[in-house]
Motif scaffolding. Sequence first.
Motif, PDB file in Angstrom:
ATOM      1  N   GLU A 136     140.463 104.034  41.385  1.00  0.00           N
ATOM      2  CA  GLU A 136     140.735 105.392  41.873  1.00  0.00           C
ATOM      3  C   GLU A 136     140.689 105.472  43.399  1.00  0.00           C
ATOM      4  O   GLU A 136     141.362 106.312  44.009  1.00  0.00           O
ATOM      5  CB  GLU A 136     139.719 106.368  41.279  1.00  0.00           C
ATOM      6  CG  GLU A 136     139.846 106.593  39.782  1.00  0.00           C
ATOM      7  CD  GLU A 136     139.319 105.428  38.943  1.00  0.00           C
ATOM      8  OE1 GLU A 136     138.566 104.588  39.495  1.00  0.00           O
ATOM      9  OE2 GLU A 136     139.670 105.351  37.755  1.00  0.00           O
ATOM     10  N   GLU A 137     139.925 104.611  44.030  1.00  0.00           N
ATOM     11  CA  GLU A 137     139.775 104.666  45.484  1.00  0.00           C
ATOM     12  C   GLU A 137     140.987 104.112  46.235  1.00  0.00           C
ATOM     13  O   GLU A 137     141.045 104.211  47.463  1.00  0.00           O
ATOM     14  CB  GLU A 137     138.504 103.920  45.896  1.00  0.00           C
ATOM     15  CG  GLU A 137     137.234 104.657  45.486  1.00  0.00           C
ATOM     16  CD  GLU A 137     135.972 103.872  45.772  1.00  0.00           C
ATOM     17  OE1 GLU A 137     135.155 104.357  46.604  1.00  0.00           O
ATOM     18  OE2 GLU A 137     135.785 102.796  45.184  1.00  0.00           O
ATOM     19  N   TYR A 138     141.947 103.566  45.516  1.00  0.00           N
ATOM     20  CA  TYR A 138     143.186 103.105  46.144  1.00  0.00           C
ATOM     21  C   TYR A 138     144.274 104.187  46.146  1.00  0.00           C
ATOM     22  O   TYR A 138     145.357 103.970  46.679  1.00  0.00           O
ATOM     23  CB  TYR A 138     143.729 101.863  45.427  1.00  0.00           C
ATOM     24  CG  TYR A 138     142.895 100.619  45.639  1.00  0.00           C
ATOM     25  CD1 TYR A 138     143.048  99.844  46.781  1.00  0.00           C
ATOM     26  CD2 TYR A 138     141.965 100.213  44.697  1.00  0.00           C
ATOM     27  CE1 TYR A 138     142.291  98.701  46.978  1.00  0.00           C
ATOM     28  CE2 TYR A 138     141.206  99.074  44.877  1.00  0.00           C
ATOM     29  CZ  TYR A 138     141.376  98.321  46.025  1.00  0.00           C
ATOM     30  OH  TYR A 138     140.623  97.194  46.217  1.00  0.00           O
ATOM     31  N   ASP A 139     143.975 105.342  45.551  1.00  0.00           N
ATOM     32  CA  ASP A 139     144.964 106.422  45.519  1.00  0.00           C
ATOM     33  C   ASP A 139     145.340 106.852  46.930  1.00  0.00           C
ATOM     34  O   ASP A 139     144.528 106.815  47.850  1.00  0.00           O
ATOM     35  CB  ASP A 139     144.404 107.625  44.757  1.00  0.00           C
ATOM     36  CG  ASP A 139     144.342 107.396  43.257  1.00  0.00           C
ATOM     37  OD1 ASP A 139     144.969 106.438  42.779  1.00  0.00           O
ATOM     38  OD2 ASP A 139     143.653 108.185  42.559  1.00  0.00           O
ATOM     39  N   GLY A 140     146.600 107.280  47.084  1.00  0.00           N
ATOM     40  CA  GLY A 140     147.070 107.787  48.366  1.00  0.00           C
ATOM     41  C   GLY A 140     147.424 106.715  49.372  1.00  0.00           C
ATOM     42  O   GLY A 140     147.665 107.017  50.549  1.00  0.00           O
ATOM     43  N   GLN A 141     147.507 105.462  48.928  1.00  0.00           N
ATOM     44  CA  GLN A 141     147.800 104.357  49.848  1.00  0.00           C
ATOM     45  C   GLN A 141     149.161 103.719  49.586  1.00  0.00           C
ATOM     46  O   GLN A 141     149.412 102.582  50.009  1.00  0.00           O
ATOM     47  CB  GLN A 141     146.698 103.304  49.740  1.00  0.00           C
ATOM     48  CG  GLN A 141     145.350 103.789  50.237  1.00  0.00           C
ATOM     49  CD  GLN A 141     145.337 104.060  51.725  1.00  0.00           C
ATOM     50  OE1 GLN A 141     145.920 103.312  52.515  1.00  0.00           O
ATOM     51  NE2 GLN A 141     144.685 105.128  52.157  1.00  0.00           N
ATOM     52  N   SER A 144     151.658 101.362  43.706  1.00  0.00           N
ATOM     53  CA  SER A 144     151.953 101.709  42.326  1.00  0.00           C
ATOM     54  C   SER A 144     150.733 101.429  41.463  1.00  0.00           C
ATOM     55  O   SER A 144     149.800 100.726  41.871  1.00  0.00           O
ATOM     56  CB  SER A 144     153.141 100.885  41.818  1.00  0.00           C
ATOM     57  OG  SER A 144     152.773  99.510  41.707  1.00  0.00           O
ATOM     58  N   SER A 145     150.742 101.948  40.253  1.00  0.00           N
ATOM     59  CA  SER A 145     149.615 101.692  39.350  1.00  0.00           C
ATOM     60  C   SER A 145     149.492 100.205  39.047  1.00  0.00           C
ATOM     61  O   SER A 145     148.371  99.680  38.914  1.00  0.00           O
ATOM     62  CB  SER A 145     149.780 102.498  38.059  1.00  0.00           C
ATOM     63  OG  SER A 145     151.013 102.183  37.415  1.00  0.00           O
ATOM     64  N   ILE A 148     147.851  98.559  42.131  1.00  0.00           N
ATOM     65  CA  ILE A 148     146.424  98.864  42.153  1.00  0.00           C
ATOM     66  C   ILE A 148     145.680  98.004  41.133  1.00  0.00           C
ATOM     67  O   ILE A 148     144.625  97.432  41.427  1.00  0.00           O
ATOM     68  CB  ILE A 148     146.180 100.355  41.886  1.00  0.00           C
ATOM     69  CG1 ILE A 148     146.677 101.195  43.069  1.00  0.00           C
ATOM     70  CG2 ILE A 148     144.694 100.632  41.616  1.00  0.00           C
ATOM     71  CD1 ILE A 148     146.629 102.691  42.834  1.00  0.00           C
TER      72      ILE A 148
END
Length: 231
Positions: A136-141, A144-145, A148
């Motif tokens: 979840e901490e890789y969101d906004g970077q 893609s899923s 991540i």
Amino acid sequence: MSEFVLVAGAWLGSWAWDEVVPELRAAGHGTHALTLSGVAERQGVPAGQQTHVQDIVSEVARLGLRDVVLVGHSYAGIPVGQAAERIGDRLARVVFVDSEVPVDGGSFAAGWWQGEERFEESLAENDGFWAPLTAEEYDGQGLSSEQIARIAAGATPHPGASLTEPAVLERSLGELRVTYVKCLLDGPEPNEDVADLLKSERWRLVEMDTGHWPMFSQPHELARILLDQGR
């Protein structure tokens, strides 16, 4: 032709560059992705910051490299910046990829956004290691899923001593030929140390419209930027 030495940031090994390496080699450059002591396939090897500096210096010497382009991502900018001044005339250029830069007597922990004390507390809570991020901490970077999931699956705890030990520099990084790659989704402006160094006529800034892990989110674009430095 240049010899690229690629060093990924905390938690990551040489595998992080798997989509970048083929493009550099296809262009005729020597390309050497390096895993630092204590992470990935080198887990269990005791490591402080100067261990990581020596990892890089020793690899350049072992392979007899010249016209070296040292590439440091994130945390790895700190040992890469120190190694750059130690390899002397073997160095052609440094490329810092959205990275920290070494400050003589300073550490990675000293610049932590929550403060050095809180960072050291988090290391103590994890047996002296920096725990990898959650997915979840890789969101906004800009990832893609699938990207991540790949990073999260490959990340390993990072040795805390490398993050708390001070850097050792004998001269200003402003004297080196440097390209700084700023990934805009991780913040539109370089930090104060980098901004000051960018005043040097030997430094230049390149921006990427992606997050902090461009070797995953935009590997082809990052490879093109690196190839520009090897000319």
